[in-house]
Design an enzyme around this catalytic site. Sequence first.
Site, PDB file in Angstrom:
ATOM      1  N   SER A   1     -25.646  29.581 -95.181  1.00 24.43           N
ATOM      2  CA  SER A   1     -26.449  28.356 -95.081  1.00 24.43           C
ATOM      3  C   SER A   1     -26.668  27.872 -93.663  1.00 24.43           C
ATOM      4  O   SER A   1     -27.399  26.900 -93.453  1.00 24.43           O
ATOM      5  CB  SER A   1     -25.809  27.232 -95.909  1.00 24.43           C
ATOM      6  OG  SER A   1     -26.064  27.428 -97.283  1.00 24.43           O
TER       7      SER A   1
ATOM      8  N   LYS B   1     -30.201  27.381 -92.700  1.00 26.43           N
ATOM      9  CA  LYS B   1     -30.910  26.111 -92.907  1.00 26.43           C
ATOM     10  C   LYS B   1     -31.116  25.330 -91.602  1.00 26.43           C
ATOM     11  O   LYS B   1     -31.956  24.432 -91.549  1.00 26.43           O
ATOM     12  CB  LYS B   1     -30.158  25.238 -93.914  1.00 26.43           C
ATOM     13  CG  LYS B   1     -30.117  25.800 -95.338  1.00 26.43           C
ATOM     14  CD  LYS B   1     -29.455  24.817 -96.290  1.00 26.43           C
ATOM     15  CE  LYS B   1     -29.441  25.324 -97.716  1.00 26.43           C
ATOM     16  NZ  LYS B   1     -28.387  26.347 -97.962  1.00 26.43           N
TER      17      LYS B   1
ATOM     18  N   SER C   1     -26.333  20.756 -98.182  1.00 20.10           N
ATOM     19  CA  SER C   1     -26.749  22.164 -98.119  1.00 20.10           C
ATOM     20  C   SER C   1     -27.516  22.578 -99.369  1.00 20.10           C
ATOM     21  O   SER C   1     -27.396  23.715 -99.840  1.00 20.10           O
ATOM     22  CB  SER C   1     -25.532  23.074 -97.913  1.00 20.10           C
ATOM     23  OG  SER C   1     -25.931  24.323 -97.407  1.00 20.10           O
TER      24      SER C   1
END
Length: 435
Positions: free
Chosen positions: A70, A73, A130
């Site tokens: 993640s 991101k 997230s």
Amino acid sequence: MLLNMLCLSALPAAMVFAAPASTAATTNATSTASSIQKPELNLKSAVLIEPTTGQVLYAMNADEPLPPASMTKMMTEYIVAEQVKQGKLKWTDKVTVGRNSEETIGSRIFLAEGDVHTVEELYIAMAVGSANDATVALAEKVSGTEQEFVKLMNKTAQEMGMKTAYFINATGLDKADMPEDFRPDTDKEDVMSAMDAAILGKHIVTDHPDYAKYTSIQSYKFRERDKAPIINYNWMLESNKSIPNFKAYAYPGLDGLKTGHTQNAGNCFTSTAVRNGERLIGVVMGADSEAHRFTETKKLLDYGFDNFEVKQAVAGKSKVEGLDSVPVKKGVGTSVGVVTDGDVSFIVPKGAEAKSVKFTTKLESADGLVAPIKKGTKVGTITYTYKADGIDKAQTKTVNLVTSEEVEKGGWFRLFFRAIGEMFSDLFEGIKNLF
């Protein structure tokens, strides 16, 4: 054209760091610099940088491309924030959720196709919780489809100088975990080195200094009907020092940036913290647990803050030894002063004196300038080099050399008699050389 290598010299006393107040201080500084011990980290890779200079303070397998989970991101966060900054989006714009978001698994806020939320609401869900489904919804808002957004991600990575980063989605999910109808036609996966993650983090904190407005949120209730709020996965937030479950991990000055976890990636974290006005960015990849990524991050940040500091080497508008001026043609004056157009700072061991700072200069023309000339006109560059104890590579910084004043074009009468004077000067010089 850069033609003229003019000077290679140690900086004069007025242009180096201030010397310690006493011999004892110098001795202590030298001892401190020589005793710097790098932390031993049990990770796949790690890196620590100072963002204003870009200097690497610690690196372990830092250029190896690895699954970032993640932390991917962060690029989505950067692009959306950039779209808002450029006026292409507003935080209050409405986003209608599509099927891709609804079918996205992993960390999520359970969006349904047709749901409507603001850009800011989805951004917070992405930055704090997230949320994969919120991330996909934002990607589709920006570019129409997630795969069109991925093209923008990869383009932006190249522009930032990220050497290994390659994205196949906006979330960091493995391809097999993406909704089947929305998987890209590729056998590649998301990859990003620790160094690339640090570069991305540097752009976030410098291009969007308000980032912590979102990354430091501890919890967020996305919908009124939700039984529990979204909890920030970043246990190290300074604000967690009063939270029983997290206070053991809370780190002074830490306000971002992004955690990540998949089975392939292990536990990852891109962190940033500020202490005494100086900021560091750390990246750890491949930790074996959530807690482990934070304990290793603490070692990394402590190493940087405890052992190094930023000091100015050269103030802006400084003169350069051996290059006080450059010649000017057709001007009221025959030369113009030259100064640096910006200051220069380096990372140094705490309490140490910077020694043997050197520089080289390059002029754009060996023949000088032609009037009229404006103040601040670029005439070349100067590159400073400094090797600090405890840092493997020498640091370099290049700034422009510019004119310190304006030079007006001379009138024809002045230039005529100057030409006559130069002619006779050359003639007499030639005659003198005969004897």
